[in-house]
Scaffold this motif. Structure first.
Motif, mmCIF file in Angstrom:
data_model
loop_
_atom_site.group_PDB
_atom_site.id
_atom_site.type_symbol
_atom_site.label_atom_id
_atom_site.label_comp_id
_atom_site.label_asym_id
_atom_site.label_seq_id
_atom_site.Cartn_x
_atom_site.Cartn_y
_atom_site.Cartn_z
ATOM 1 N N VAL B 94 0.858 -1.200 0.000
ATOM 2 C CA VAL B 94 0.000 0.000 0.000
ATOM 3 C C VAL B 94 0.890 1.245 0.000
ATOM 4 C CG1 VAL B 94 -2.045 -1.030 1.060
ATOM 5 C CG2 VAL B 94 -0.247 -0.123 2.533
ATOM 6 N N GLU B 95 0.435 2.255 -0.724
ATOM 7 C CA GLU B 95 1.213 3.496 -0.849
ATOM 8 C C GLU B 95 0.681 4.490 0.177
ATOM 9 O OE1 GLU B 95 3.795 4.012 -2.539
ATOM 10 O OE2 GLU B 95 3.822 2.484 -4.104
ATOM 11 N N THR B 96 1.311 4.496 1.353
ATOM 12 C CA THR B 96 0.792 5.366 2.407
ATOM 13 C C THR B 96 1.056 6.843 2.119
ATOM 14 O OG1 THR B 96 2.811 4.933 3.651
ATOM 15 C CG2 THR B 96 0.886 3.624 4.217
ATOM 16 N N ALA B 97 1.979 7.136 1.178
ATOM 17 C CA ALA B 97 2.192 8.534 0.793
ATOM 18 C C ALA B 97 0.958 9.084 0.067
ATOM 19 C CB ALA B 97 3.426 8.665 -0.101
ATOM 20 N N GLN B 98 0.146 8.171 -0.475
ATOM 21 C CA GLN B 98 -1.061 8.580 -1.213
ATOM 22 C C GLN B 98 -2.295 8.613 -0.313
ATOM 23 O OE1 GLN B 98 -0.830 9.086 -4.608
ATOM 24 N NE2 GLN B 98 1.300 8.433 -4.767
ATOM 25 N N MET B 99 -2.091 8.416 0.984
ATOM 26 C CA MET B 99 -3.219 8.298 1.901
ATOM 27 C C MET B 99 -4.092 9.561 1.913
ATOM 28 S SD MET B 99 -2.997 7.801 6.050
ATOM 29 C CE MET B 99 -2.080 6.290 5.997
ATOM 30 N N ALA B 100 -5.415 9.354 1.956
ATOM 31 C CA ALA B 100 -6.342 10.458 2.213
ATOM 32 C C ALA B 100 -6.396 10.613 3.728
ATOM 33 C CB ALA B 100 -7.718 10.133 1.643
ATOM 34 N N VAL B 101 -5.647 11.589 4.269
ATOM 35 C CA VAL B 101 -5.456 11.621 5.720
ATOM 36 C C VAL B 101 -6.633 12.249 6.445
ATOM 37 C CG1 VAL B 101 -2.929 11.595 5.581
ATOM 38 C CG2 VAL B 101 -4.134 13.778 5.698
ATOM 39 N N GLY B 216 16.528 -0.871 26.899
ATOM 40 C CA GLY B 216 16.734 -0.827 25.448
ATOM 41 C C GLY B 216 16.333 0.526 24.908
ATOM 42 N N ARG B 217 16.790 1.556 25.574
ATOM 43 C CA ARG B 217 16.353 2.929 25.275
ATOM 44 C C ARG B 217 16.679 3.317 23.833
ATOM 45 N NH1 ARG B 217 15.173 7.248 28.588
ATOM 46 N NH2 ARG B 217 15.647 6.068 30.472
ATOM 47 N N THR B 218 15.714 3.915 23.144
ATOM 48 C CA THR B 218 15.965 4.355 21.766
ATOM 49 C C THR B 218 15.568 5.812 21.535
ATOM 50 O OG1 THR B 218 13.827 3.493 21.091
ATOM 51 C CG2 THR B 218 15.709 2.057 20.747
ATOM 52 N N HIS B 219 15.165 6.546 22.572
ATOM 53 C CA HIS B 219 14.876 7.984 22.468
ATOM 54 C C HIS B 219 13.946 8.302 21.307
ATOM 55 C CE1 HIS B 219 18.156 8.911 25.295
ATOM 56 N NE2 HIS B 219 18.783 7.923 24.698
ATOM 57 N N ALA B 220 12.777 7.751 21.311
ATOM 58 C CA ALA B 220 11.879 7.907 20.163
ATOM 59 C C ALA B 220 11.042 9.187 20.243
ATOM 60 C CB ALA B 220 10.949 6.705 20.094
ATOM 61 N N PHE B 221 10.884 9.840 19.097
ATOM 62 C CA PHE B 221 9.878 10.881 18.912
ATOM 63 C C PHE B 221 8.987 10.431 17.765
ATOM 64 C CE2 PHE B 221 13.618 13.248 20.346
ATOM 65 C CZ PHE B 221 13.092 14.013 21.377
ATOM 66 N N VAL B 222 7.738 10.879 17.800
ATOM 67 C CA VAL B 222 6.880 10.569 16.667
ATOM 68 C C VAL B 222 7.193 11.571 15.555
ATOM 69 C CG1 VAL B 222 4.511 10.511 15.821
ATOM 70 C CG2 VAL B 222 5.087 9.457 18.008
ATOM 71 N N GLY B 223 7.910 11.085 14.560
ATOM 72 C CA GLY B 223 8.216 11.920 13.402
ATOM 73 C C GLY B 223 6.942 12.215 12.646
ATOM 74 N N GLU B 224 6.104 11.182 12.517
ATOM 75 C CA GLU B 224 4.822 11.368 11.844
ATOM 76 C C GLU B 224 3.871 10.252 12.227
ATOM 77 O OE1 GLU B 224 4.979 11.862 7.625
ATOM 78 O OE2 GLU B 224 2.824 12.181 7.470
ATOM 79 N N LEU B 225 2.650 10.669 12.468
ATOM 80 C CA LEU B 225 1.572 9.705 12.688
ATOM 81 C C LEU B 225 0.468 10.086 11.725
ATOM 82 C CD1 LEU B 225 0.360 7.471 14.666
ATOM 83 C CD2 LEU B 225 -0.741 9.386 15.796
ATOM 84 N N ARG B 226 0.025 9.151 10.914
ATOM 85 C CA ARG B 226 -1.064 9.483 9.985
ATOM 86 C C ARG B 226 -2.099 8.369 9.951
ATOM 87 N NH1 ARG B 226 0.707 10.239 3.986
ATOM 88 N NH2 ARG B 226 1.985 11.909 4.832
ATOM 89 N N ILE B 227 -3.347 8.784 9.859
ATOM 90 C CA ILE B 227 -4.467 7.843 9.806
ATOM 91 C C ILE B 227 -5.328 8.227 8.610
ATOM 92 C CG2 ILE B 227 -6.507 6.937 11.014
ATOM 93 C CD1 ILE B 227 -5.234 7.847 13.633
ATOM 94 N N GLY B 228 -5.711 7.258 7.828
ATOM 95 C CA GLY B 228 -6.578 7.569 6.699
ATOM 96 C C GLY B 228 -6.784 6.360 5.815
ATOM 97 N N MET B 229 -7.407 6.617 4.678
ATOM 98 C CA MET B 229 -7.750 5.540 3.761
ATOM 99 C C MET B 229 -6.653 5.388 2.712
ATOM 100 S SD MET B 229 -10.667 4.742 5.024
ATOM 101 C CE MET B 229 -11.386 3.614 3.835
ATOM 102 N N VAL B 230 -6.309 4.134 2.439
ATOM 103 C CA VAL B 230 -5.382 3.851 1.339
ATOM 104 C C VAL B 230 -6.025 2.828 0.405
ATOM 105 C CG1 VAL B 230 -3.212 4.359 2.534
ATOM 106 C CG2 VAL B 230 -4.183 2.069 2.676
ATOM 107 N N ALA B 231 -5.705 2.951 -0.866
ATOM 108 C CA ALA B 231 -6.193 1.984 -1.854
ATOM 109 C C ALA B 231 -5.368 0.706 -1.748
ATOM 110 C CB ALA B 231 -6.064 2.582 -3.246
#
Lengths: 154, 362
Positions: B94-101, B216-231
């Motif tokens: 699935v192409e999440t870059a094409q998501m309708a967010v 097991g620390r990895t110092h995470a930040f959410v760079g991007e969270l996206r929710i939407g429809m994908v074909a």
């Protein structure tokens, strides 16, 4: 942009577009636009419910992985005219797949213009409207940042 | 010797009849419909689809009803149903870059192109019980603003320009499918992502939390969270080209992690990836943290002994259907097993007592 998004840049053919539209349609909406009786047809592959494994890519652009399956129905049939129609549609509604395959076949006959006006155009319009409504609701939740000047700097 | 015992049928039938009656509850209260569950308990439906590993909201809603709201039991029902389905094919990724967010946020870039779109979120609610819901309050109508549906580019594609973040180069290696072949360890990242995507949300959440607390620390930040429809598109052999076979809602999370560099990699931001069916952001964020923790070997980091870094520990315990199957089987009749254990314990006790008597006599 990385190369992956270019893959879908190639325009879809008209047939790809209508097959996708039929796959995404609500079964009841399609049945409303193309009610029984359907034109005579012979089933080449009777509507069959199954699963398709949906893949994603690690990091959105890297190596593919299996995300999970989705339900689909597939169907292939031939109209009396000889035109063959195929469908793979989301969900478990066998009539949905049969109707989608009938429309796919009719679109390859002289009835194409009438079917486009009676079935495909209304489906496309309903889909575009639903997408527009969602996009507008999302747009209303877009954050408009502003900066407040604080402190004593003069 | 193996002794078959019969005689439970009537009790079992009656137990199941009572279960069905209890499932219905008070008959003076309206019966729940599948569309009600699908529409109004959508996050439960999403969880059952993600962990059941089958995208079908109506089936998930039915499973939730049948399981009386026990989501792990519902996942079990979906997994069992899934095994009855023929496999009609495999989709293109699935192409999440094409998501309708519907939602798209970044914790790292305030002014990300495309903006911060909150979507239908629990964030910033006060977590106070809303008694108007108990009083059949009318649902408010969501406001709208002018919009042009269109593609929203991934944030990492901007970050990547100056090489500050690890790339995820295109790779078309066919992934193994752990629903088709047994999982092999060490596992590929593709196998790990599949296992975590269908893994128990609570387990993945706790593992992710453990990495934030220092295991097991990895110092995470959410760079991007996206929710939407994908074909979802699939090549159809009869046609010789790919067609869209439907549209699914997914949640995608990309974390960026501070990385001081290692024996093999320069200092840069590294990435963890989460993708789940439906609006399911807790799971998706947790998945990306666990994915990142498991990549220690590939990035040349040290194994600190943290559970989230231990591939075998994570992958062999993430599946709640396997876990509950093994856990709950110990309540089923083990009379013969137990009888032999009883005899063993009696024998051991007799030996201990005999030896104590001997010592007392000496």
């Amino acid at each position: 942009m990385s190369s992956h998004s270019m893959d879908r840049a190639e325009p879809q053919t008209a047939r790809q577009e209508w097959m996708g539209l039929l796959a995404r349609a609500r079964p009841a909406a399609l049945a409303g636009l193309l009610p029984d009786p359907l034109p005579d047809h012979a089933l080449l592959r009777a509507p069959e419910i199954g699963a398709v494994m949906v893949r994603g890519r690690a990091g959105a652009t890297g190596a593919p992985f299996n995300l999970g399956e989705m339900t689909v129905v597939r169907c292939s049939l031939r109209l009396a005219s000889g035109a063959v129609g195929h469908a793979v549609v989301q969900g478990r509604d066998r009539d949905h797949a049969r109707r989608a395959a009938v429309v796919d076949a009719l679109m390859q006959t002289g009835a194409a213009a009438a079917i486009r006006a009676a079935v495909l155009d209304p489906l496309a319009q309903a889909e575009a409207e639903a997408r527009q409504v969602r996009a507008e609701k999302a747009a209303a939740t877009k954050v408009e940042f502003f900066t407040m000047v604080r402190g004593e700097d003069k | 010797m193996y002794v078959a015992v019969k005689g439970g049928e009537r009790a079992i039938d009656n137990a199941h009849a009572w279960l069905a009656e209890e499932r219905r509850g008070d008959p003076s209260v309206a019966d729940l419909t599948i569309p009600q569950i699908r529409e109004q308990l959508r996050l439960a439906v999403n969880r059952v689809m993600a962990e059941g590993s089958l995208y079908d909201p109506d089936l998930a809603a039915l499973a939730i009803k049948q399981a009386r709201g026990d989501l792990i039991e519902a996942v079990f029902l979906i997994r069992a149903y899934r095994t009855t389905l023929p496999r009609h094919g495999v989709s293109l990724p699935v192409e999440t870059a094409q998501m309708a967010v519907a939602r798209r946020i970044s914790a790292t870039f305030k002014d990300a192109p495309g903006g911060q779109v909150l979507g239908p979120t629990f964030d910033y609610t006060h977590r106070l019980l809303d008694f108007t819901l108990a009083a059949n309050g009318e649902a408010p109508v969501a406001p709208r603003a002018p919009a042009a549906p269109g593609m929203v580019p991934h944030i990492t594609s901007f970050l990547n320009r100056d090489g500050m973040i690890e790339d995820a180069p295109r790779d078309d290696t066919l992934p193994p499918d752990l629903t088709r072949e047994p999982m092999e360890l060490p596992a590929s990242r593709a196998t790990r992502l599949q296992a975590i995507a269908r893994g128990d949300e609570g387990f993945i959440l706790s593992l992710a939390y453990s990495t934030q607390r220092g295991y097991g620390r990895t110092h995470a930040f959410v760079g991007e969270l996206r929710i939407g429809m994908v074909a979802v598109e699939m090549e159809v052999p009869e046609l010789g080209f790919a067609i869209c076979i439907g549209e699914i809602e997914v949640t995608e999370c990309e974390t960026v992690n501070q990385f001081k560099g290692s024996r093999t990699e320069p200092p840069q931001f590294t990435r963890g990836y989460g993708l789940t069916f439906g609006q399911n952001e807790r799971k998706s964020i947790a998945m990306s943290l666990v994915d990142r923790a498991l990549r220690w070997k590939e990035l040349g980091e040290d194994f600190t002994g943290a559970p989230a870094q231990d591939e075998e520990f994570v992958l062999m315990h993430a599946d709640n259907v396997q876990a509950t199957g093994f856990l709950e089987h110990i309540k089923l009749p083990h009379y013969v097993d137990f009888q032999s254990e009883l005899e063993l314990v009696r024998k051991l006790r007799a030996e201990v007592e005999a030896s104590a008597m001997r010592e007392a006599a000496e």
